[in-house]
Motif scaffolding. Structure first.
Motif, mmCIF file in Angstrom:
data_model
loop_
_atom_site.group_PDB
_atom_site.id
_atom_site.type_symbol
_atom_site.label_atom_id
_atom_site.label_comp_id
_atom_site.label_asym_id
_atom_site.label_seq_id
_atom_site.Cartn_x
_atom_site.Cartn_y
_atom_site.Cartn_z
ATOM 1 N N ARG A 76 16.615 -31.208 -36.449
ATOM 2 C CA ARG A 76 17.229 -30.054 -37.104
ATOM 3 C C ARG A 76 16.166 -29.161 -37.747
ATOM 4 N NH1 ARG A 76 20.214 -34.080 -39.598
ATOM 5 N NH2 ARG A 76 19.479 -33.364 -41.641
ATOM 6 N N PRO A 77 16.440 -27.874 -37.837
ATOM 7 C CA PRO A 77 15.530 -26.988 -38.590
ATOM 8 C C PRO A 77 15.544 -27.360 -40.062
ATOM 9 C CG PRO A 77 17.032 -25.725 -37.197
ATOM 10 C CD PRO A 77 17.546 -27.140 -37.236
ATOM 11 N N ARG A 78 14.480 -27.054 -40.747
ATOM 12 C CA ARG A 78 14.453 -27.290 -42.188
ATOM 13 C C ARG A 78 15.356 -26.281 -42.890
ATOM 14 N NH1 ARG A 78 8.599 -28.864 -44.690
ATOM 15 N NH2 ARG A 78 8.117 -30.615 -43.328
ATOM 16 N N ARG A 79 16.024 -26.756 -43.907
ATOM 17 C CA ARG A 79 16.912 -25.859 -44.645
ATOM 18 C C ARG A 79 16.115 -24.866 -45.481
ATOM 19 N NH1 ARG A 79 21.712 -29.877 -46.924
ATOM 20 N NH2 ARG A 79 22.520 -30.508 -44.855
ATOM 21 N N GLU A 80 15.051 -25.373 -46.137
ATOM 22 C CA GLU A 80 14.243 -24.483 -46.959
ATOM 23 C C GLU A 80 13.203 -23.797 -46.074
ATOM 24 O OE1 GLU A 80 11.806 -28.174 -46.637
ATOM 25 O OE2 GLU A 80 13.941 -27.667 -46.794
ATOM 26 N N GLY A 81 12.687 -22.682 -46.554
ATOM 27 C CA GLY A 81 11.675 -21.961 -45.787
ATOM 28 C C GLY A 81 10.448 -22.809 -45.533
ATOM 29 N N GLY A 82 9.869 -23.340 -46.614
ATOM 30 C CA GLY A 82 8.746 -24.258 -46.480
ATOM 31 C C GLY A 82 7.482 -23.605 -45.966
ATOM 32 N N PRO A 83 6.501 -24.436 -45.591
ATOM 33 C CA PRO A 83 5.208 -23.932 -45.149
ATOM 34 C C PRO A 83 5.278 -23.340 -43.741
ATOM 35 C CG PRO A 83 5.302 -26.315 -44.937
ATOM 36 C CD PRO A 83 6.578 -25.893 -45.597
ATOM 37 N N ASP A 84 4.130 -22.817 -43.268
ATOM 38 C CA ASP A 84 4.110 -22.229 -41.934
ATOM 39 C C ASP A 84 4.197 -23.319 -40.868
ATOM 40 O OD1 ASP A 84 1.551 -23.395 -41.555
ATOM 41 O OD2 ASP A 84 0.548 -21.623 -42.343
ATOM 42 N N GLU A 85 4.253 -22.882 -39.610
ATOM 43 C CA GLU A 85 4.507 -23.809 -38.500
ATOM 44 C C GLU A 85 3.462 -24.908 -38.416
ATOM 45 O OE1 GLU A 85 4.951 -23.593 -33.611
ATOM 46 O OE2 GLU A 85 4.950 -21.769 -34.832
ATOM 47 N N PHE A 86 2.183 -24.530 -38.566
ATOM 48 C CA PHE A 86 1.122 -25.532 -38.469
ATOM 49 C C PHE A 86 1.216 -26.545 -39.603
ATOM 50 C CE2 PHE A 86 -3.200 -26.641 -40.024
ATOM 51 C CZ PHE A 86 -3.500 -27.581 -39.049
ATOM 52 N N ALA A 87 1.423 -26.066 -40.831
ATOM 53 C CA ALA A 87 1.533 -26.969 -41.974
ATOM 54 C C ALA A 87 2.735 -27.900 -41.824
ATOM 55 C CB ALA A 87 1.626 -26.168 -43.275
ATOM 56 N N ARG A 88 3.846 -27.379 -41.284
ATOM 57 C CA ARG A 88 5.019 -28.230 -41.067
ATOM 58 C C ARG A 88 4.713 -29.331 -40.057
ATOM 59 N NH1 ARG A 88 7.942 -23.480 -40.508
ATOM 60 N NH2 ARG A 88 8.332 -23.933 -38.302
ATOM 61 N N ALA A 89 4.046 -28.958 -38.969
ATOM 62 C CA ALA A 89 3.708 -29.956 -37.949
ATOM 63 C C ALA A 89 2.823 -31.047 -38.534
ATOM 64 C CB ALA A 89 3.011 -29.281 -36.767
ATOM 65 N N ARG A 90 1.904 -30.656 -39.394
ATOM 66 C CA ARG A 90 1.017 -31.631 -40.030
ATOM 67 C C ARG A 90 1.811 -32.554 -40.958
ATOM 68 N NH1 ARG A 90 -3.198 -28.408 -42.939
ATOM 69 N NH2 ARG A 90 -1.454 -28.042 -44.335
ATOM 70 N N GLU A 91 2.681 -31.982 -41.783
ATOM 71 C CA GLU A 91 3.481 -32.782 -42.707
ATOM 72 C C GLU A 91 4.405 -33.730 -41.958
ATOM 73 O OE1 GLU A 91 5.613 -30.276 -45.335
ATOM 74 O OE2 GLU A 91 3.817 -29.426 -46.290
ATOM 75 N N GLU A 92 5.003 -33.237 -40.882
ATOM 76 C CA GLU A 92 5.971 -34.049 -40.161
ATOM 77 C C GLU A 92 5.298 -35.147 -39.342
ATOM 78 O OE1 GLU A 92 9.079 -30.308 -40.106
ATOM 79 O OE2 GLU A 92 8.185 -30.976 -38.200
ATOM 80 N N THR A 93 4.080 -34.898 -38.908
ATOM 81 C CA THR A 93 3.324 -35.972 -38.250
ATOM 82 C C THR A 93 3.020 -37.080 -39.252
ATOM 83 O OG1 THR A 93 2.340 -34.419 -36.672
ATOM 84 C CG2 THR A 93 1.222 -36.534 -36.969
ATOM 85 N N ARG A 94 2.662 -36.701 -40.452
ATOM 86 C CA ARG A 94 2.446 -37.707 -41.496
ATOM 87 C C ARG A 94 3.742 -38.453 -41.818
ATOM 88 N NH1 ARG A 94 -1.247 -34.216 -45.682
ATOM 89 N NH2 ARG A 94 -3.302 -34.757 -44.846
ATOM 90 N N ALA A 95 4.853 -37.731 -41.787
ATOM 91 C CA ALA A 95 6.146 -38.389 -42.029
ATOM 92 C C ALA A 95 6.424 -39.443 -40.961
ATOM 93 C CB ALA A 95 7.263 -37.346 -42.056
ATOM 94 N N ALA A 96 6.008 -39.177 -39.729
ATOM 95 C CA ALA A 96 6.181 -40.164 -38.655
ATOM 96 C C ALA A 96 5.344 -41.406 -38.936
ATOM 97 C CB ALA A 96 5.784 -39.548 -37.317
ATOM 98 N N LEU A 97 4.113 -41.205 -39.427
ATOM 99 C CA LEU A 97 3.266 -42.342 -39.782
ATOM 100 C C LEU A 97 3.883 -43.130 -40.935
ATOM 101 C CD1 LEU A 97 1.315 -40.754 -37.947
ATOM 102 C CD2 LEU A 97 -0.499 -41.202 -39.611
ATOM 103 N N ASP A 98 4.393 -42.423 -41.930
ATOM 104 C CA ASP A 98 5.030 -43.088 -43.070
ATOM 105 C C ASP A 98 6.217 -43.934 -42.615
ATOM 106 O OD1 ASP A 98 3.213 -41.819 -44.718
ATOM 107 O OD2 ASP A 98 4.600 -40.211 -45.296
ATOM 108 N N TYR A 99 7.012 -43.379 -41.717
ATOM 109 C CA TYR A 99 8.182 -44.095 -41.211
ATOM 110 C C TYR A 99 7.764 -45.402 -40.532
ATOM 111 C CZ TYR A 99 11.921 -45.363 -37.991
ATOM 112 O OH TYR A 99 12.867 -46.068 -37.276
ATOM 113 N N LEU A 100 6.767 -45.319 -39.664
ATOM 114 C CA LEU A 100 6.328 -46.520 -38.944
ATOM 115 C C LEU A 100 5.696 -47.542 -39.886
ATOM 116 C CD1 LEU A 100 4.854 -44.783 -35.796
ATOM 117 C CD2 LEU A 100 6.831 -46.300 -35.842
ATOM 118 N N GLU A 101 5.055 -47.067 -40.927
ATOM 119 C CA GLU A 101 4.460 -47.991 -41.893
ATOM 120 C C GLU A 101 5.543 -48.683 -42.713
ATOM 121 O OE1 GLU A 101 0.823 -48.119 -45.146
ATOM 122 O OE2 GLU A 101 1.725 -46.182 -44.645
#
Length: 279
Positions: A76-101
């Motif tokens: 789903r798209p983020r509800r809040e505006g949030g950071p730009d596309e690159f920053a979002r991709a970076r944050e969400e990649t880290r979220a994937a690592l957090d999930y697996l950990e």
């Protein structure tokens, strides 16, 4: 092997597919492999590249998460505006690592990116100590003297002139359709900064893999160009590297894709500590 859908990240809005090996085949010490979108291609990857890779890795004992960034594929798209596309991709990649950990107890990770996916993979690999391997497919390139020489010499190719003459015989509408302006560009890091980043990753012991295809012909066109781009690092025998001049950018030809999959699988296995492989 088993595959299942998972959700994670802010508001559980990110969707991915977790591919796990048979419990009897789990490879101790193997990093979890994380894959995300290639441009607008969702988590299956172009021509199902990520699906095939995840299943090959599962057969070798690796867990893989391939997921969609917010607003792409099934996430789903983020509800809040949030950071730009690159920053979002970076944050969400880290979220994937957090999930697996948190859910799977994984502590080490290998990231693989193709084209624009390289941007977040590179950034997270530099900043997150949990990353022990990073593969960059058709990533950052810089033109060298050797590149410019070969680029000019291409005009001497009889095949190129034959294609050119055939093209001139096409109706003007078809010619214009084949000569469309470039509509997608990316900002590359400064070459000196990127060299410093690679030096830091190597010093940290991160296992690096670089792959380039013939689809990068406007900026990369010969085998040794990669080593010459980063000559201060003396990268030969320090990284995994391959150049496939006949392959297109998305490895659409099955034989080219199979060769890429073999290279990536062998690279991933090479990250695992020798003692684990011996066991």
């Amino acid at each position: 092997m088993r595959e299942r859908i998972c959700t994670f990240g802010p508001e559980q809005s990110l969707m991915g597919v977790l591919t796990e090996p048979d419990p009897a085949k789990v490879l101790p010490g193997a990093p979890a492999v994380v894959l995300s979108n290639v441009g607008l291609n969702h988590h299956v990857g172009p021509y199902r590249l990520w699906v095939e890779l995840a299943r090959l890795l599962a057969a070798r004992g690796f867990t893989t998460l391939r997921f969609d960034l917010s607003g792409l594929g099934d996430s789903r798209p983020r509800r809040e505006g949030g950071p730009d596309e690159f920053a979002r991709a970076r944050e969400e990649t880290r979220a994937a690592l957090d999930y697996l950990e948190q859910k799977k107890g994984q502590r080490d990770f290998a990231l693989i990116g193709l084209c624009s996916g390289v941007d977040s993979v590179h950034s997270v690999a530099v900043q997150d100590p949990r990353v022990v391997g990073a593969a960059f497919i058709d990533g950052y390139t810089y033109r060298t003297v050797g590149y410019h020489l070969r680029f000019q010499l291409r005009y001497l190719s009889p095949r190129r002139w034959t294609r050119f003459l055939r093209k001139r015989k096409l109706p003007s509408q078809l010619r214009e359709a084949g000569e469309a302006d470039e509509v997608y560009t990316r900002e590359y890091p400064e070459q000196t900064r990127l060299t410093e980043d690679y030096a830091k990753l190597l010093e940290r012991g991160v296992n690096l893999c670089f792959v380039f295809s013939g689809g990068m012909g406007l900026s990369f066109n010969y085998e040794r160009q990669f080593y010459e781009m980063f000559s201060p690092l003396k990268l030969e025998h320090r990284v995994t590297y391959a150049f496939y001049p006949r392959a297109d950018h998305l490895f659409s030809v099955p034989e080219d894709r199979a060769e890429l999959l073999r290279k990536l699988t062998a690279w991933a296995v090479g990250i695992v500590p020798p003692k684990a492989l011996a066991g």
